[in-house]
Write an enzyme that holds these catalytic residues in place. Structure first.
Site, PDB file in Angstrom:
ATOM      1  N   CYS A   2      33.290  51.223  52.091  1.00 16.07           N
ATOM      2  CA  CYS A   2      34.707  51.232  51.713  1.00 16.07           C
ATOM      3  C   CYS A   2      35.357  52.545  52.130  1.00 16.07           C
ATOM      4  O   CYS A   2      34.807  53.623  51.909  1.00 16.07           O
ATOM      5  CB  CYS A   2      34.839  51.080  50.205  1.00 16.07           C
ATOM      6  SG  CYS A   2      34.355  49.457  49.640  1.00 16.07           S
ATOM      7  N   GLN A  76      31.981  42.028  55.147  1.00 18.19           N
ATOM      8  CA  GLN A  76      31.456  41.749  53.807  1.00 18.19           C
ATOM      9  C   GLN A  76      32.630  41.285  52.944  1.00 18.19           C
ATOM     10  O   GLN A  76      33.631  41.991  52.823  1.00 18.19           O
ATOM     11  CB  GLN A  76      30.831  43.004  53.215  1.00 18.19           C
ATOM     12  CG  GLN A  76      30.080  42.724  51.922  1.00 18.19           C
ATOM     13  CD  GLN A  76      29.613  43.985  51.227  1.00 18.19           C
ATOM     14  OE1 GLN A  76      30.390  44.907  51.015  1.00 18.19           O
ATOM     15  NE2 GLN A  76      28.337  44.040  50.883  1.00 18.19           N
ATOM     16  N   TYR A 163      29.981  43.941  40.837  1.00 17.07           N
ATOM     17  CA  TYR A 163      31.237  43.245  41.100  1.00 17.07           C
ATOM     18  C   TYR A 163      31.143  41.809  40.577  1.00 17.07           C
ATOM     19  O   TYR A 163      30.139  41.414  39.988  1.00 17.07           O
ATOM     20  CB  TYR A 163      31.600  43.344  42.590  1.00 17.07           C
ATOM     21  CG  TYR A 163      31.794  44.779  43.001  1.00 17.07           C
ATOM     22  CD1 TYR A 163      32.676  45.607  42.299  1.00 17.07           C
ATOM     23  CD2 TYR A 163      31.063  45.354  44.031  1.00 17.07           C
ATOM     24  CE1 TYR A 163      32.832  46.947  42.626  1.00 17.07           C
ATOM     25  CE2 TYR A 163      31.214  46.703  44.367  1.00 17.07           C
ATOM     26  CZ  TYR A 163      32.096  47.481  43.651  1.00 17.07           C
ATOM     27  OH  TYR A 163      32.245  48.815  43.957  1.00 17.07           O
ATOM     28  N   ARG A 211      24.462  40.052  49.853  1.00 16.96           N
ATOM     29  CA  ARG A 211      23.980  41.329  49.290  1.00 16.96           C
ATOM     30  C   ARG A 211      23.731  41.149  47.804  1.00 16.96           C
ATOM     31  O   ARG A 211      24.609  40.712  47.054  1.00 16.96           O
ATOM     32  CB  ARG A 211      24.967  42.474  49.535  1.00 16.96           C
ATOM     33  CG  ARG A 211      24.448  43.781  48.935  1.00 16.96           C
ATOM     34  CD  ARG A 211      25.100  45.011  49.513  1.00 16.96           C
ATOM     35  NE  ARG A 211      24.303  45.556  50.599  1.00 16.96           N
ATOM     36  CZ  ARG A 211      24.365  46.827  51.005  1.00 16.96           C
ATOM     37  NH1 ARG A 211      25.192  47.665  50.437  1.00 16.96           N
ATOM     38  NH2 ARG A 211      23.613  47.267  51.988  1.00 16.96           N
ATOM     39  N   ARG A 308      25.264  56.062  54.714  1.00 19.91           N
ATOM     40  CA  ARG A 308      25.711  57.461  54.735  1.00 19.91           C
ATOM     41  C   ARG A 308      25.242  58.246  55.952  1.00 19.91           C
ATOM     42  O   ARG A 308      25.991  59.074  56.491  1.00 19.91           O
ATOM     43  CB  ARG A 308      25.275  58.161  53.440  1.00 19.91           C
ATOM     44  CG  ARG A 308      26.028  57.652  52.231  1.00 19.91           C
ATOM     45  CD  ARG A 308      25.361  58.060  50.955  1.00 19.91           C
ATOM     46  NE  ARG A 308      24.030  57.463  50.811  1.00 19.91           N
ATOM     47  CZ  ARG A 308      23.230  57.659  49.782  1.00 19.91           C
ATOM     48  NH1 ARG A 308      23.612  58.439  48.790  1.00 19.91           N
ATOM     49  NH2 ARG A 308      22.053  57.072  49.706  1.00 19.91           N
TER      50      ARG A 308
HETATM   51  C1  LIG Z   1      31.422  55.577  51.272  1.00 21.54           C
HETATM   52  C2  LIG Z   1      30.555  54.409  50.902  1.00 21.54           C
HETATM   53  C3  LIG Z   1      31.122  53.171  50.764  1.00 21.54           C
HETATM   54  C4  LIG Z   1      30.329  52.071  50.455  1.00 21.54           C
HETATM   55  N1  LIG Z   1      30.892  50.821  50.437  1.00 21.54           N
HETATM   56  C5  LIG Z   1      30.107  49.744  50.277  1.00 21.54           C
HETATM   57  C6  LIG Z   1      30.626  48.441  50.449  1.00 21.54           C
HETATM   58  O1  LIG Z   1      31.789  48.249  50.820  1.00 21.54           O
HETATM   59  N2  LIG Z   1      29.791  47.406  50.230  1.00 21.54           N
HETATM   60  C7  LIG Z   1      28.480  47.575  49.875  1.00 21.54           C
HETATM   61  O2  LIG Z   1      27.773  46.598  49.681  1.00 21.54           O
HETATM   62  N3  LIG Z   1      27.968  48.791  49.752  1.00 21.54           N
HETATM   63  C8  LIG Z   1      28.732  49.875  49.968  1.00 21.54           C
HETATM   64  N4  LIG Z   1      28.170  51.113  49.901  1.00 21.54           N
HETATM   65  C9  LIG Z   1      26.715  51.241  49.674  1.00 21.54           C
HETATM   66  C10 LIG Z   1      26.006  51.306  51.031  1.00 21.54           C
HETATM   67  O3  LIG Z   1      26.233  50.111  51.751  1.00 21.54           O
HETATM   68  C11 LIG Z   1      24.496  51.527  50.904  1.00 21.54           C
HETATM   69  O4  LIG Z   1      23.917  50.410  50.268  1.00 21.54           O
HETATM   70  C12 LIG Z   1      24.135  52.784  50.139  1.00 21.54           C
HETATM   71  O5  LIG Z   1      24.971  53.867  50.524  1.00 21.54           O
HETATM   72  C13 LIG Z   1      22.670  53.172  50.370  1.00 21.54           C
HETATM   73  O6  LIG Z   1      22.401  53.297  51.749  1.00 21.54           O
HETATM   74  P1  LIG Z   1      22.364  54.725  52.505  1.00 21.54           P
HETATM   75  O7  LIG Z   1      21.313  55.556  51.817  1.00 21.54           O
HETATM   76  O8  LIG Z   1      21.993  54.396  53.931  1.00 21.54           O
HETATM   77  O9  LIG Z   1      23.709  55.356  52.391  1.00 21.54           O
HETATM   78  C14 LIG Z   1      28.944  52.225  50.209  1.00 21.54           C
HETATM   79  C15 LIG Z   1      28.392  53.500  50.329  1.00 21.54           C
HETATM   80  C16 LIG Z   1      29.179  54.585  50.679  1.00 21.54           C
HETATM   81  C17 LIG Z   1      28.522  55.927  50.848  1.00 21.54           C
END
Ligand SMILES: Cc1cc2nc3c(=O)[nH]c(=O)nc-3n(C[C@H](O)[C@H](O)[C@H](O)COP(=O)(O)O)c2cc1C
Length: 370
Positions: A2, A76, A163, A211, A308
């Protein structure tokens, strides 16, 4: 991920740049952020969405751009439920209040399966009746149709992170006494109706992912055995992949917090893949190429997702390919980049082999062109 940058749900230039970085960096699939299937399903004013045809052209620009880099455009779709009508992550999700809202758009009543707010700071949500349920299920299907018009080739339904869909699944947030609450099968009913409605309108030959929060979170109630059952039911309804996340609903039970160590959700992916016999996606602190490759080689997941780390290094796929010894690693980048990186590698190899004095005419031409 997001971005809280959309204009009435539609993506803006920021999304072109943000998604462009990911698609150019070599991601096989480029997922745009959770997009609301109706205006009430946004978390914040600036969440993205796909609930009306006016939003389609702006998304089309994004999908055309992703596809032009050889990546698969994916979206998504979700609904925030009781987590809606608030400010964004940078304001710690503070609920909208009369003093800090847009003059033309007051806070909207958030929906939920039961009259239980997300936190004591949130107002009481509107409890969904049968009509509300039908409306939201239909909104998911309509959004799927619009996703196709917008050029997406893959949909993931957001059933995680506390959600709306997750709110129906967990007994902590769903205390209904009708056919949508009570036993696990009843709590799964809304989820399965959404899955069926989307699958019915989404082309059979295009993938549909889900998801899941494989466990609720600290003090939660929905657990991994529940998710295995859910995955089996979703598989029967044509869901192709379970994207294994966790968290979003907390309570006071003995369920422990999920530690945030490298690959912390891979165990969920492994279990669901084996027990439900469905493809899975692993996500969460997977930043080292070797770890990503090992997860795949050991059959713990079919796909790796990163979030991230890609903000830090959108070219991670190219870096991973190089680190893992793929000979033509530059090929995951666009041709204009790949060509020059390949030349640089060839010249480096040349200098590793012989001194400047020993170069022949062909070597010098290669060096000149690099
Ligand atoms: C800025 C940001 C926005 C995110 N938005 C979503 C989202 O829109 N939908 C979702 O399922 N997860 C969202 N997440 C979670 C990530 O998809 C992911 O599952 C989580 O950050 C862990 O993965 P990572 O360690 O590679 O960051 C978001 C994470 C971050 C950091």
């Amino acid at each position: 991920m997001c971005q809280y940058a959309s204009d009435d749900g539609a993506p803006v230039d920021w999304h072109l740049v943000h998604m462009g970085r990911l698609a150019m960096g070599g991601a096989g699939i480029s997922f745009v952020e959770e997009s609301a299937v109706e205006a009430r399903g946004r978390k914040t004013y600036r969440c993205s969405g796909l609930w009306k045809s006016e939003q389609v052209p702006a998304w089309r620009r994004v999908t055309d751009m992703i596809r032009s880099f050889g990546s698969v455009p994916a979206i998504q779709l979700g609904h925030s439920g009781r987590k809606g009508s608030c400010h964004g992550a940078m304001q710690d999700w503070a609920p909208l209040s009369a003093e800090n809202t847009r003059p033309d758009e007051p806070p909207w009543p958030a929906l939920a399966p039961s009259p239980i707010p997300d936190s004591p700071a949130h107002p009481l949500p509107h409890v969904m009746d049968r009509d509300d349920i039908d409306t939201v299920v239909a909104a998911f299907a309509r959004s799927a149709v619009l996703s196709r018009e917008a050029g997406f080739n893959l949909i993931e339904i957001h059933g995680a992170h506390g959600y709306l869909i997750h709110q129906f699944l967990s007994p902590l947030s769903n205390q209904r006494e009708d056919g949508y609450g009570g036993c696990r099968n009843n709590r799964m009913r809304f989820t399965l109706e959404v899955a069926e409605a989307v699958r019915a309108v989404w082309p059979d030959d295009l993938p549909l992912w889900w998801r899941a929060s494989c466990v609720d979170g600290l003090g939660g109630a929905w657990d991994l055995d529940d998710t295995v059952e859910l995955a089996l039911a979703l598989k029967c309804r044509g869901i192709d992949m379970i994207d294994c996340s966790s968290g979003g609903i907390s309570g006071n039970t003995a369920m422990p917090a999920v530690p945030r160590t490298p690959g912390y959700q891979v165990g969920f992916s492994d279990t669901i893949r084996r027990k439900a016999g469905i493809a899975t996606c692993a996500v969460g602190e997977i930043t080292e190429p070797k770890l990503a490759e090992t997860i795949l080689q050991q059959g713990q997941a079919d796909v790796i997702a990163l979030a991230r780390e890609l903000m830090l290094d959108a070219n991670w796929p190219a870096r991973a390919a190089r680190q893992l010894g793929i000979e033509t690693w530059w090929d995951v980048l666009p041709p204009a980049y790949a060509h020059r990186l390949e030349r640089r590698e060839q010249v480096r190899a040349l200098y590793a082999e012989r001194d400047d004095a020993d170069m022949d005419e062909q070597d010098r031409l290669l060096i000149e062109s690099s």
